[in-house]
Enzyme design. Sequence first.
Site, short mmCIF file in Angstrom:
data_model
loop_
_atom_site.label_atom_id
_atom_site.label_comp_id
_atom_site.label_asym_id
_atom_site.label_seq_id
_atom_site.Cartn_x
_atom_site.Cartn_y
_atom_site.Cartn_z
N SER A 130 0.96 -1.30 0.11
CA SER A 130 0.15 0.13 -0.08
C SER A 130 1.03 1.25 -0.03
CB SER A 130 -0.90 0.10 1.28
OG SER A 130 -1.76 1.38 1.33
N LYS A 190 -4.25 -7.00 3.50
CA LYS A 190 -4.54 -5.84 2.60
C LYS A 190 -5.90 -5.59 2.25
CE LYS A 190 -2.98 -2.69 -0.30
NZ LYS A 190 -4.07 -2.37 -1.49
N HIS A 193 -7.47 -3.62 4.95
CA HIS A 193 -6.80 -2.45 4.83
C HIS A 193 -7.72 -1.34 3.71
CE1 HIS A 193 -4.53 0.53 2.39
NE2 HIS A 193 -3.75 1.03 3.66
N ASN A 194 -8.03 -2.11 2.55
CA ASN A 194 -8.81 -1.22 1.70
C ASN A 194 -10.08 -1.09 2.12
OD1 ASN A 194 -6.27 -1.86 0.28
ND2 ASN A 194 -7.41 -2.11 -1.57
N GLU A 197 -10.10 1.88 4.39
CA GLU A 197 -9.68 2.99 3.45
C GLU A 197 -10.90 3.39 2.54
OE1 GLU A 197 -6.49 2.18 0.21
OE2 GLU A 197 -7.89 2.63 -1.13
C1 6PG Z 1 -3.12 1.25 -1.69
C2 6PG Z 1 -4.63 1.30 -2.43
C3 6PG Z 1 -4.38 0.68 -3.73
C4 6PG Z 1 -5.58 1.22 -4.58
C5 6PG Z 1 -6.84 0.78 -4.42
C6 6PG Z 1 -8.11 1.45 -4.89
O1 6PG Z 1 -3.37 0.52 -0.48
O2 6PG Z 1 -2.14 1.76 -1.96
O3 6PG Z 1 -5.87 0.75 -1.45
O4 6PG Z 1 -4.20 -0.65 -3.42
O5 6PG Z 1 -5.62 2.53 -4.56
O6 6PG Z 1 -6.96 -0.51 -5.07
O7 6PG Z 1 -8.95 0.68 -4.90
P1 6PG Z 1 -10.33 1.00 -5.32
O8 6PG Z 1 -10.13 1.16 -7.04
O9 6PG Z 1 -11.05 -0.17 -4.99
O10 6PG Z 1 -11.01 2.32 -4.96
#
Ligand code: 6PG
Length: 479
Positions: A130, A190, A193-194, A197
Amino acid sequence: MTEAKYDYGMIGLGTMGRNLVLNITDHGYSVAGFDKDSSQVELLKKDSGDRSIYASSVLEEFVGALKAPRVVMLLVPAGKIVDEVIQELKPLLSGDDLLMDCGNSHFTDTNTRMEELAKSGIHFMGVGISGGESGARYGPSIMPGGPKDIYKHVAPMLEAISAKFAGAQDIVPEPCVTWLGPGSAGHYVKMVHNGIEYGIMQLISEVYHLLKVAGKMNNDELHEVFSEWNKGMLLSFLIEITADIFAQKDALTDNSLVDMILDSAHQKGTGGWTSEDAMKLQVPLPVIDIAVSMRDLSAYKKEREAAAQKLEGPGYRFEGDKNALVTWLEQALYFSMITTYAQGMSLLHFASKEYKYELKLEDIASIWRGGCIIRSSILDDIKSAFSRQPDSATMLMDEKLSLKLMQAQIATRKIIQIAVDTGIPASAMMGSLAYYDSYRSAWLPANLIQAQRDYFGAHTYERNDREGTFHTKWNQENK
Ligand code: 6PG
């Protein structure tokens, strides 16, 4: 044939792959890169300078350039492309070679690939990375999972390239990477984590809505508010970039760029995967569920435009003190961010048991403090909470975090009241407060749900005064 002298291989030389190659070579390692697309190969060659980098669009040449046992990192889009690359690569690899999938693969795919490759003696690790483009180049947060004895061979390189973070209690900066667990542990972490996010991004956008519409703030004021917040309890990467976004002018018009961007968000799906698995494991994650739903609803642009002409709201305008609104919102966002992390951590706690990952939540909070998208000062408190109670299923009960939540709930209630009165949707924030209120309720009205299920479906119910399951023939006298 090129001499087999390169330490690591990288498949996929898009922005992330290319930046990781440069990061790895910054730390004294040599890297061979491969991409089918020769323009990506040329781009890496151009950026290489005098670094020890080899780049090719011929797979055999790429594999031939690697020292044995080979370590190949994959940074290609998740899904069938990963399988296609593995199929092409497998005949060229030997037992003891290691393949590290550094993309956002679904953890169940990682398990399948690991089992398949093990049949040929090839090791496989699922590694979450990430931090976006600049993280890849200068230090991401890295979430590796897979065989622990194999991880040891790549640990020095991963520690070298990762972000470093020194918290209040750390004497020396710590690398934002550690082995997380066997199997697909890294990709699972991960994914969560997302999910977090998604939750925090939705919360911030709700706060923006309230500041813009209820508080009638322009982009310069919004830039100021978020910049100030980033010096206090909300200090975090997502608040920092939000402040920057409000200061960005559009290159094509005289407006702020944010005002020229369509209000319809995209997603690759990792937030939805988090919700799906949480539903399967019956772990409540309302903020993340809502964040996914709100991204979906944002894409209903035409329908929303039509509904805006027909469906009326309350017609109430906020005329209160703007400074108070900003202060309450700061606390409400703090409250909601803590509950969002709490939901993600709780999922990790239960998933760890279900999938036998033996995750250490303190370590996870620790490696999320630098480099990644959800890094924030709150993670220092979360790390401390799980160092006090490593096996806790919730951080809401932590002595420090619970105090902070109890204080910030007052402002959160005020903000939600304003959102309800003005008709401004703040679903993730409402979800945060409802989660807190439900979690702290010794009694919830689920007795009624048990009664209804038994009434219409004879599903039976449990009683609060004796053991066993019971069934009642409901409403007999009226029949
Ligand atoms: C990270 C982000 C990265 C990416 C996502 C966006 O941790 O660097 O999460 O993995 O920006 O895949 O996810 P979406 O397209 O689902 O918003």
